[in-house]
Design an enzyme around this catalytic site. Structure first.
Site, short mmCIF file in Angstrom:
data_model
loop_
_atom_site.label_atom_id
_atom_site.label_comp_id
_atom_site.label_asym_id
_atom_site.label_seq_id
_atom_site.Cartn_x
_atom_site.Cartn_y
_atom_site.Cartn_z
N GLY A 135 -8.51 6.78 11.06
CA GLY A 135 -7.69 7.58 11.97
C GLY A 135 -8.44 8.45 12.95
O GLY A 135 -8.23 8.37 14.17
N ILE A 136 -9.33 9.30 12.48
CA ILE A 136 -10.10 10.17 13.36
C ILE A 136 -11.14 9.35 14.12
O ILE A 136 -11.31 9.49 15.33
CB ILE A 136 -10.79 11.30 12.57
CG1 ILE A 136 -9.75 12.20 11.89
CG2 ILE A 136 -11.68 12.14 13.49
CD1 ILE A 136 -10.34 13.20 10.91
N ASP A 155 -4.72 18.29 9.69
CA ASP A 155 -4.66 17.26 10.72
C ASP A 155 -5.64 17.59 11.85
O ASP A 155 -5.49 18.60 12.54
CB ASP A 155 -3.22 17.17 11.26
CG ASP A 155 -2.99 15.94 12.13
OD1 ASP A 155 -3.92 15.52 12.84
OD2 ASP A 155 -1.87 15.42 12.10
N HIS A 157 -13.47 3.70 -0.24
CA HIS A 157 -13.17 3.08 1.06
C HIS A 157 -13.83 1.71 1.21
O HIS A 157 -14.09 1.24 2.30
CB HIS A 157 -13.60 3.99 2.23
CG HIS A 157 -12.84 5.28 2.30
ND1 HIS A 157 -13.46 6.50 2.46
CD2 HIS A 157 -11.52 5.53 2.22
CE1 HIS A 157 -12.55 7.46 2.48
NE2 HIS A 157 -11.37 6.90 2.34
N GLU A 189 -7.59 -2.79 6.16
CA GLU A 189 -7.73 -2.96 4.71
C GLU A 189 -6.75 -4.00 4.17
O GLU A 189 -7.08 -4.74 3.23
CB GLU A 189 -7.51 -1.62 4.02
CG GLU A 189 -8.57 -0.58 4.34
CD GLU A 189 -8.15 0.83 4.01
OE1 GLU A 189 -8.93 1.54 3.34
OE2 GLU A 189 -7.05 1.25 4.42
N ARG A 231 -9.78 17.96 1.14
CA ARG A 231 -10.84 17.93 0.14
C ARG A 231 -12.14 18.46 0.74
O ARG A 231 -12.41 18.23 1.91
CB ARG A 231 -11.03 16.50 -0.37
CG ARG A 231 -9.91 16.03 -1.29
CD ARG A 231 -10.00 14.53 -1.55
NE ARG A 231 -9.30 13.77 -0.53
CZ ARG A 231 -9.37 12.44 -0.39
NH1 ARG A 231 -10.17 11.75 -1.19
NH2 ARG A 231 -8.70 11.82 0.54
N ARG A 256 -3.90 -2.43 -3.27
CA ARG A 256 -5.12 -1.63 -3.19
C ARG A 256 -5.16 -0.67 -4.36
O ARG A 256 -4.22 0.08 -4.61
CB ARG A 256 -5.13 -0.82 -1.88
CG ARG A 256 -6.31 0.15 -1.77
CD ARG A 256 -6.05 1.18 -0.68
NE ARG A 256 -7.15 2.13 -0.57
CZ ARG A 256 -7.03 3.35 -0.06
NH1 ARG A 256 -5.85 3.77 0.37
NH2 ARG A 256 -8.07 4.14 0.03
N ASN A 274 0.87 -1.18 0.00
CA ASN A 274 0.00 0.00 0.00
C ASN A 274 0.91 1.23 0.00
O ASN A 274 1.50 1.57 1.02
CB ASN A 274 -0.91 -0.01 1.22
CG ASN A 274 -2.06 0.99 1.11
OD1 ASN A 274 -2.02 1.90 0.29
ND2 ASN A 274 -3.06 0.83 1.94
N GLU A 291 -11.18 6.27 14.97
CA GLU A 291 -10.61 5.35 15.97
C GLU A 291 -9.97 6.08 17.14
O GLU A 291 -9.92 5.54 18.25
CB GLU A 291 -9.58 4.44 15.30
CG GLU A 291 -10.15 3.47 14.29
CD GLU A 291 -9.08 2.73 13.49
OE1 GLU A 291 -7.94 2.63 14.02
OE2 GLU A 291 -9.36 2.29 12.37
N ASN A 292 -9.46 7.30 16.90
CA ASN A 292 -8.57 7.92 17.87
C ASN A 292 -9.05 9.22 18.49
O ASN A 292 -8.35 9.78 19.34
CB ASN A 292 -7.20 8.17 17.22
CG ASN A 292 -6.55 6.88 16.75
OD1 ASN A 292 -6.37 5.96 17.54
ND2 ASN A 292 -6.21 6.80 15.48
N LEU A 334 -13.55 7.78 9.04
CA LEU A 334 -13.12 9.17 9.21
C LEU A 334 -11.61 9.25 9.37
O LEU A 334 -11.06 8.87 10.39
CB LEU A 334 -13.81 9.78 10.45
CG LEU A 334 -15.33 9.67 10.51
CD1 LEU A 334 -15.86 10.31 11.78
CD2 LEU A 334 -15.98 10.28 9.27
#
Length: 393
Positions: free
Chosen positions: A327-328, A282, A180, A378, A240, A92, A9, A330-331, A208
């Protein structure tokens, strides 16, 4: 010798990879690694099956200045892994276009076909295809298997995926694809283990991250997605904008004199959280500042997530559960709590302690919606699809 699959990836400045053994019950990861900081401060890290660091090497920028040299480093390391025979390399591919709903073995003709979709996913498709071309040179006798992010959504009826344009546009591939899909496929499979009763119900999954989208799952099948023809649509992302009135683009061209390339650069690289805040793409950085521009970007992100959750609930005629991933998702306990607050009208209620601790089930006992936090994987889906392709071929 045990049969193995390599999953690659590639990003613009990093290369992630995993080695999976092919077993009777599926696949099992035995090594995972990454080379990050390509061209700046390259570093290779390798973890074993228990996620213990077993190898780390820092390199000079001149040693790994680009993706080809990173793949060469990875190939050199792979040759040190004893007792395996590489049967295939799984990749991927973000955009499969209208012709690919299943994994496919990559040929020069397939690469040429997929290259045509680079303009529809310019942040991803070139980086997806580059390592394939290189791997075909380095290991020409090893099958390269493409697994598509768009494939999971390909079962939608025409009336959900078409745009209100003359039918010839749809027939020529201008339709809503959704993205996704590898992540959503993993979550749909994982839900059957974690919450089998919910897995057959109506679930909204929010992927997210820097790229962000949401998907409506009914009995584990994609019903609707927030992304469309390209990965620009839907909820706002790191760089985006998400949903955008097409008239805005026309105005930029006719009244502001912007070229197609300037608009492309804006929408893919300078919009979203980065553009709205003027600070960063970020979410972690934005959450740490009291700058009102950062708060505006966060408020907008949460607002749009709430709106799209309502749309997806309508597509399914209701909703039984909500899953956060990537990322967002999960964290970030704060973002999870704020989005669930937007869904109180659906009966959603979060458990503050479970949410703060990053538990799997984070909804309150009295919540009408089961709310979960499930890390995505993934690479495991790619390995599984690649193994399945080998069995059929």
């Amino acid at each position: 010798m045990e049969d193995a699959i390599l999953v690659m990836n590639a990003g613009s400045s990093s290369l992630k990879f995993q080695v999976y053994l092919i077993e009777s019950g599926g696949v099992r990861s035995i090594r995972r690694g990454a080379i990050d900081g390509i061209g700046v401060s390259p570093r290779m890290r390798i973890l074993d099956a228990d996620k213990k660091l077993i190898h780390e090497r820092k390199m000079a920028p001149t040693e790994v200045p680009d993706l080809p040299s990173a793949i060469a480093e990875m190939t050199g390391w792979l040759q040190t892994v004893e007792g395996i025979q590489l049967r295939a390399i799984g990749h991927r591919i973000v955009h499969g276009g209208p012709n690919h709903a299943d994994p496919v073995q990559i040929t020069p003709e397939i690469i040429e076909e997929l290259t045509a979709f680079q303009e529809l996913a310019p942040l991803h498709q070139p980086n997806n295809l580059a390592p394939i071309r290189l791997a075909m040179q380095v290991a020409p006798h090893v099958p390269q298997i493409a697994c598509f992010d768009t494939a999971f959504h390909r079962g939608h009826p025409e009336h959900t995926d078409c745009y209100a344009l003359p039918k010839s546009f749809y027939d020529n591939g201008m339709r809503r694809y959704g993205f996704h899909g590898l992540s959503y496929k993993y979550i749909s499979q994982k839900l059957r283990e974690i919450a089998p009763d919910l897995a057959v119900g109506r679930v909204i999954v929010a992927h997210l991250g820097s790229g962000a989208s949401m998907c409506a799952l009914q009995n584990g099948v994609s019903i609707e997605s927030t992304m469309g023809f390209t990965a620009l649509d839907g909820i706002p992302m790191g760089t985006r904008p998400g949903q955008l009135d097409s008239g805005v683009v026309l105005y930029m061209m006719s009244h502001m004199g912007k070229t197609a390339q300037e608009i492309t650069d804006l929408l893919y690289h300078e919009a979203g959280l980065k553009g709205l805040s003027g600070i960063s793409a970020d979410m972690r950085i934005l959450l740490k500042t009291d700058d009102p521009r950062a708060r505006l970007a966060i408020d907008h992100f949460v607002h749009r997530c709430g709106l799209y959750a309502g749309m997806l609930a309508a597509a399914m005629g209701g909703v039984d559960g909500f899953v956060f991933t990537a990322g967002i998702g999960e964290n970030s306990p704060e973002i999870r709590a704020r989005i669930i607050e937007k869904l109180e009208w659906l009966g959603a209620d979060i458990d503050p302690d479970a949410n703060a601790s990053g538990a799997t089930l984070i909804s309150a006992p009295a919540s009408k919606l089961s709310v979960y936090r499930i890390p995505t994987n993934e690479e495991l889906v790619i390995a599984g699809e690649t193994s399945g392709f080998l069995r059929k071929s």
